[in-house]
Design a protein around this motif. Structure first.
Motif: not given
Length: 424
Positions: A38-45
């Motif tokens: 989770v980075n700057k309000g975005y989740a990367y999966t």
């Protein structure tokens, strides 16, 4: 994009204690997830079966919205990734679970992976139909990753990365001539042109140099990944246990100590999380086979005051409010929240996933008596994305990430993204 469920339609957990579900996403119809950032309000999966990675806007955690999906190259895994500031690093490796030789997962978790993939014998690269290496993206626009760099490797590819900004990244890499994944440091001083800096492997892994393994052929002596603190890499080496590496010179890593407790215990070491302010190390052994066929797997706590002699002082309690062995699928540890800079960092609370037993929170203020203080077990997934034969439709909680505000994000091989409030 798929519409999101209203809060009243959130999945009902099979078990919950001191944790409350506040948001859920099927990740745009791709509910399978492996590593989660989770980075700057975005989740990367990264996806296990959907062949790429997805981005979910979680600025409103009660209404997570899928905003992008980046497809992987042909026959390539993008299962693991790392974010820091405006950079996203994504692994590229052979899609193991799409290969016929690994439809029985025992074949993936036992023996020398490089020999099964064919890379240990350094087959001709022209015969390979996958991409192997590290991709670097600019995510200054979080929902729109822009590729700026790629570092190829000769072999099966990269499995997992540790990167928290700055010059150095660290990976596990399956390279031509080696039995399994080894340690590699990467110079990221120019993110558009990452390059290998140094390597370390256990003696016996370098077949191309004439080395001979000294361990039984059914064992997987391969690096899962390292976590770096200061000038030490704490490396989880699957059936070889804990390997501590001096990386003061990133171009010439050298061994500090190697400890292995398998046998008698079952191996599969997956995470080695240092807690430097307390001279402690959390070491997690992954459960890799159904119905605990590979034995009881544990999370260990080591005293590392003397780095050359790490000593196990306790184990975490195993979930016992249900018969998880009989439930089906994998029961046991898989991952821990790794105290990344910018996320929730604690040397007293440990967040872990236990696959069919969901997410667990442990209090280790008394290092000799860790105790479970919270849990969340999602319900069975609506469908299986897992295409391998004879897989049970049960939850397999995979990764957990805790943001700086204390919100807990967890994903699953089939069940999507769960966003939780810890209420302890």
């Amino acid at each position: 994009m798929a519409s999101q469920v209203a809060s009243q339609d959130l999945p009902k957990p099979d078990h919950a204690r001191n944790m409350r579900l506040i948001g859920h996403s099927d990740q745009g119809g791709r509910p399978d997830g492996v590593q989660l950032m989770v980075n700057k309000g975005y989740a990367y999966t990264g996806h296990m079966f959907s062949k790429g990675f997805s981005i979910i806007d979680v600025r409103d955690p009660r209404n997570p919205v899928p905003v992008n999906y980046i497809a992987a190259p042909h026959n390539t895994w993008n299962i693991h990734l790392q974010t820091h500031d405006d950079l996203l690093l994504v692994i590229n490796a052979k899609d193991m679970f799409a290969a016929s030789e690994f439809q029985d997962e025992k074949q993936y978790y036992t023996g020398a992976l490089g020999q099964k993939v064919g890379t240990a014998a350094a087959q001709a690269a022209a015969a390979r139909d996958w991409t192997a290496g590290l991709t670097v993206y600019d995510i200054s626009r979080p929902a729109e990753p822009r590729q700026i760099g790629f570092m190829p490797v000769a072999g099966g590819g990269i499995h997992r990365i540790w990167y928290t900004g700055g010059r150095w990244a660290y990976v596990s890499a399956l390279l031509d001539g080696f039995t399994d994944y080894i340690f590699m440091s990467i110079d990221m001083s120019d993110p558009a042109n990452p390059r290998e800096a140094g390597r370390y492997w256990l003696p016996g892994m370098n077949l191309a140099a004439g080395e001979t393994p000294t361990w039984p052929p059914q064992r997987r002596y391969g690096l899962h990944h390292p976590i770096i603190s200061g000038d030490t890499a704490y490396a989880a080496w699957r059936d070889a246990g804990l390997v501590m590496i001096d990386v003061a010179d990133r171009t010439a890593p050298k061994l500090i100590t190697h400890r292995n407790w398998s046998p008698p215990f079952g191996g599969g070491t997956h995470n080695c999380l240092p807690l430097p302010d307390r001279d402690l190390l959390v070491v997690l052994d992954e459960a890799v086979l159904d119905n605990q066929e590979d034995g009881l797997k544990l999370i260990w706590l080591f005293d590392i005051r003397e780095p050359t002699n790490p000593v196990s002082i306790s184990t975490f309690p195993t979930p016992a409010e249900d018969d998880y062995v009989r439930k089906g699928g994998h029961f046991g540890p898989h991952n821990v929240h790794e105290n990344r800079p910018g996320s929730f960092v604690s040397s007293e609370l440990i967040f872990a996933t236990y696959q069919n037993a969901g997410v667990r929170v442990f209090d280790i203020r008394n290092p000799y008596r860790p105790e479970e203080i919270a849990a969340f077990v999602p319900p069975a997934p609506a469908r299986l994305v897992d295409h391998r034969p004879n897989r049970p439709r049960v939850i397999q909680s995979c990764d957990v990430f805790v943001d700086a505000q204390g919100l807990v994000y967890s994903n699953d091989y089939n069940g999507g993204l769960f966003i939780l409030e810890y209420q302890g």
